[in-house]
Design a protein around this motif. Sequence first.
Motif, short mmCIF file in Angstrom:
data_model
loop_
_atom_site.label_atom_id
_atom_site.label_comp_id
_atom_site.label_asym_id
_atom_site.label_seq_id
_atom_site.Cartn_x
_atom_site.Cartn_y
_atom_site.Cartn_z
N GLN A 152 0.82 -1.21 0.00
CA GLN A 152 0.00 0.00 0.00
C GLN A 152 0.86 1.26 0.00
O GLN A 152 1.83 1.36 0.75
N GLU A 153 0.49 2.23 -0.85
CA GLU A 153 1.20 3.50 -0.86
C GLU A 153 0.97 4.22 0.48
O GLU A 153 -0.17 4.27 0.98
N PRO A 154 2.01 4.77 1.09
CA PRO A 154 1.85 5.43 2.39
C PRO A 154 1.00 6.70 2.29
O PRO A 154 0.94 7.34 1.23
N LYS A 155 0.33 7.05 3.38
CA LYS A 155 -0.49 8.26 3.43
C LYS A 155 0.40 9.49 3.57
O LYS A 155 1.60 9.39 3.81
N LYS A 160 9.05 8.76 7.88
CA LYS A 160 10.12 8.75 6.89
C LYS A 160 10.52 7.32 6.53
O LYS A 160 10.93 7.04 5.40
N GLU A 161 10.37 6.39 7.49
CA GLU A 161 10.67 4.97 7.22
C GLU A 161 9.73 4.41 6.16
O GLU A 161 10.15 3.68 5.26
N TRP A 166 8.53 2.86 0.45
CA TRP A 166 7.79 3.06 -0.78
C TRP A 166 8.72 3.44 -1.93
O TRP A 166 8.53 3.00 -3.07
N SER A 167 9.73 4.23 -1.64
CA SER A 167 10.70 4.61 -2.66
C SER A 167 11.40 3.38 -3.22
O SER A 167 11.57 3.24 -4.44
N GLU A 194 14.39 -0.97 5.13
CA GLU A 194 12.93 -0.98 5.23
C GLU A 194 12.25 -2.05 4.37
O GLU A 194 11.11 -2.42 4.65
N VAL A 195 12.91 -2.55 3.32
CA VAL A 195 12.26 -3.54 2.45
C VAL A 195 12.78 -4.96 2.68
O VAL A 195 12.37 -5.89 1.98
N LYS A 196 13.64 -5.12 3.66
CA LYS A 196 14.19 -6.45 3.94
C LYS A 196 13.09 -7.46 4.24
O LYS A 196 13.15 -8.63 3.85
N SER A 197 12.03 -7.01 4.93
CA SER A 197 10.95 -7.91 5.34
C SER A 197 10.12 -8.42 4.17
O SER A 197 9.37 -9.39 4.31
#
Length: 355
Positions: A152-155, A160-161, A166-167, A194-197
């Motif tokens: 999901q795109e962040p609101k 910042k995380e 998302w970036s 942040e995307v490791k998970s």
Amino acid sequence: MSLSIGIVGLANVGKSTLFNALLKKQTAFVANYPFATIEPNIGVVPVPDERLTRLAEITQAEHKMVNPPPIIPATVSFVDIAGLVKGAATGEGLGNKFLSHIRECDAIAQVVRYFKDTNVIREKSSTDAKADFEVVNTELILADLQTLEKQQEPKRNASKEEGYRWSAIQKFITALNAGKLASSVQLTEEEAKEVKSLQLLTMKPMFTIANVDEDELGKDFGPDTIAVCAKTESELSELSAEEQKDYLKELGVSESGLEKVIKEGYKILNLISYLTCGEKEVRAWTIRAGSIALIASGAIHTDFMQKFIKAEVVHYQDFIENNGWKGSREHGKALLEGKDYIVQDGDVVEFKIGA
């Protein structure tokens, strides 16, 4: 730390034959049709390391032991995963099981069929080695795209995380849609964290095993590709260690497929082994290259990190030349190092631990 390598590829490329040979026993059911392996077969294989045998001999002599101490090598877990078919990412064949089992592995070894035996039928989507390789990569890419498209795109008031996450996701989607692997994407340190998970399949370190005919074992198949003859490995598995050496010499190769596969796995995962030896045992411990002594001690027991005092270190060759701990100490080759010492492959180490 343990190392697990998933053996993947299209059906009937020789994955289970290779797996059986690596384990030196018939634990995977080999059959001449797709899906002979339905659940992943997992086998733990000792890492060949002649240094351990030499250390055991020296320890036996140094301590005047009747028998050499037990040898405990480092290990690698091989996972033989059900054969892939075109469309696995959308559930074709055993797609979902195949993909979920890959996620659990540290690295991926893709077996590609180069051997010419026409008696072994090809999976219907298989044509040639290059095309087969692309089919597997495409299915991994499609599976990753499915994972990313669910995000999901962040609101607007996101942290910042979440912005970093998302970036990175947008970068991945662009690359994957262009047919590139996620591992080729340049991320910032914050994005990578942040995307490791997400556990993307194409982020995993990968190498290729070219399953060749015996007369092609010495051929170069390109970077990150090792030539292995699964049939030869199967024959080697029935021989003694000395007979294996003689057989390999006849073939004009210096090491077995098992050794080549493990070395490649260590290389792409940036792993090394340090050694410990004494009357109780001689053992290899696997750590990341560049690990400091404090972290390396935790491979033995996490308590070692809390009670770490010093590490006594002798380089392997010095240890051999000086016939053990006593001689190494007498000749100034045993050095006391602090927690920030960077452990080298083959270092013989004794940790000094507090109460």
